[in-house]
Motif scaffolding. Structure first.
Motif, short mmCIF file in Angstrom:
data_model
loop_
_atom_site.label_atom_id
_atom_site.label_comp_id
_atom_site.label_asym_id
_atom_site.label_seq_id
_atom_site.Cartn_x
_atom_site.Cartn_y
_atom_site.Cartn_z
N CYS A 14 0.82 -1.21 0.00
CA CYS A 14 0.00 0.00 0.00
C CYS A 14 0.85 1.26 0.00
O CYS A 14 0.53 2.25 -0.67
CB CYS A 14 -0.94 0.00 1.20
N SER A 20 -5.58 0.05 -2.37
CA SER A 20 -6.36 -0.28 -1.18
C SER A 20 -5.81 -1.55 -0.52
O SER A 20 -5.11 -2.34 -1.16
CB SER A 20 -7.82 -0.52 -1.57
N THR A 21 -6.15 -1.72 0.75
CA THR A 21 -5.74 -2.93 1.46
C THR A 21 -6.30 -4.18 0.78
O THR A 21 -5.63 -5.20 0.67
CB THR A 21 -6.22 -2.88 2.92
N LYS A 22 -7.54 -4.07 0.29
CA LYS A 22 -8.18 -5.21 -0.38
C LYS A 22 -7.40 -5.61 -1.63
O LYS A 22 -7.14 -6.78 -1.89
CB LYS A 22 -9.62 -4.87 -0.73
N ASP A 23 -7.02 -4.61 -2.44
CA ASP A 23 -6.21 -4.90 -3.63
C ASP A 23 -4.87 -5.50 -3.24
O ASP A 23 -4.40 -6.46 -3.87
CB ASP A 23 -5.97 -3.62 -4.44
N THR A 50 -10.58 -3.22 -7.78
CA THR A 50 -11.43 -2.87 -6.63
C THR A 50 -11.08 -1.52 -6.05
O THR A 50 -11.87 -0.94 -5.32
CB THR A 50 -11.30 -3.91 -5.51
N SER A 51 -9.87 -1.01 -6.33
CA SER A 51 -9.48 0.25 -5.70
C SER A 51 -10.19 1.41 -6.36
O SER A 51 -10.43 1.43 -7.56
CB SER A 51 -7.96 0.45 -5.80
N SER A 52 -10.51 2.41 -5.56
CA SER A 52 -11.22 3.57 -6.08
C SER A 52 -10.39 4.31 -7.09
O SER A 52 -10.91 5.00 -7.96
CB SER A 52 -11.61 4.50 -4.92
N ARG A 53 -9.06 4.17 -6.98
CA ARG A 53 -8.18 4.90 -7.90
C ARG A 53 -8.33 4.41 -9.33
O ARG A 53 -8.09 5.14 -10.27
CB ARG A 53 -6.72 4.74 -7.44
#
Length: 282
Positions: A14, A20-23, A50-53
């Protein structure tokens, strides 16, 4: 223990990528090693999407990048040259001597300082997810951080820098040119951990950190003084490449250096020089 290692790897992932942590967990579960997972993320950040970026961002536009390339291109050539590079740096609000531009040169496959061809420009910025000056400005801190903290990425940029900095038609780097780039790269990697002192690398690629001091900041000036006293026409590709391995593995007293190993003779001679300055036995 495994959970703690995963948490450490997630934190590193990260910090380097901004994901994100999920990614981070998704990439690490698939690729196992942090450095491999980080490389995979930069090569295909939308793999898990999945990340908002990345999840709501349209693919970078080739036409926008082509327009930008035309803005900076030399009117008498098919490349962006020195004048265009200076203008680009002004628009990106980055010093032309900032170490991050070595990462950009690697990403855009620039063959020489201050020169960018259209294919490398378009493909490189697209791979970074950028098609505007605003996006390019936003990605620079991430590249700078990755260069400081990711050993595998640092090594790729370092290796590319030799060919990038070498004068056309020359097989070696001029000593003063090599020193200029070492001044940019080595302190940056040491500060962020990408050039951290290592003991060895196991068969599965894990790096073991040694509980002793390694390369010291002052030693870079010693290295320069040694090269200037020694003279010579330049720094070979072999010496350039192995110097990074040397910095990563040598301890602070140079006592773990193996004179029988396949180091360049220049590094052999430097170890003798450094030990003399330390007052250690040769």
């Amino acid at each position: 223990m495994a959970d703690r290692k995963m948490d450490d790897n997630v934190a590193q992932f990260c910090a380097v990528t901004g994901a994100s942590t999920k990614d981070a967990r998704s990439f690490l579960q698939k690729y196992k090693r942090a450095d491999v997972a980080i490389d995979a993320y930069y090569n295909n950040p939308a793999e898990f999407a999945t990340s908002s970026r990345h999840s709501h961002t349209a693919a970078p536009s080739t036409s926008k990048l082509t327009t930008l390339f035309s803005r900076y291109k030399d009117p008498n050539a098919d490349e962006i040259t020195i004048d265009g590079t200076i203008k680009l740096c002004e628009d990106l609000e980055v010093n032309p001597e900032d170490v991050v531009l070595l990462a950009v040169a690697f990403e855009l496959k620039s063959k020489r300082m201050g020169e960018w061809n259209k294919q490398g420009w378009v493909e490189g910025w697209k791979s970074l997810g950028c098609d505007s000056i605003a996006a390019m400005k936003a990605i620079l801190p991430q590249l700078r951080n990755r260069l400081a903290t990711d050993p595998a990425y640092f090594q790729k940029v370092y290796k590319h820098t030799f060919d990038f900095a070498r004068a056309e038609g020359q097989r070696s780097l001029a000593i003063d040119t090599a020193q200029d780039f070492w001044k940019l790269l080595i302190p940056h990697g040491l500060a962020g951990g990408a050039v951290s002192h290592t003991k060895d690398i196991s068969e599965d690629g894990d790096v073991s950190m040694e509980h002793e001091e390694g390369w010291q900041p002052d030693y870079l000036e010693w290295w320069f003084e040694f090269l200037n006293e020694k003279g010579g026409k330049g720094v070979s590709k072999d010496t350039w490449g192995m110097f990074l391995d040397f910095v990563r593995t040598i301890n602070a007293t140079f006592t773990n250096y193996d004179m029988e190993a396949a180091w360049p003779s220049t590094i052999d001679d430097f170890v003798k020089y450094a030990k003399a300055r330390l007052g250690s036995p040769a």
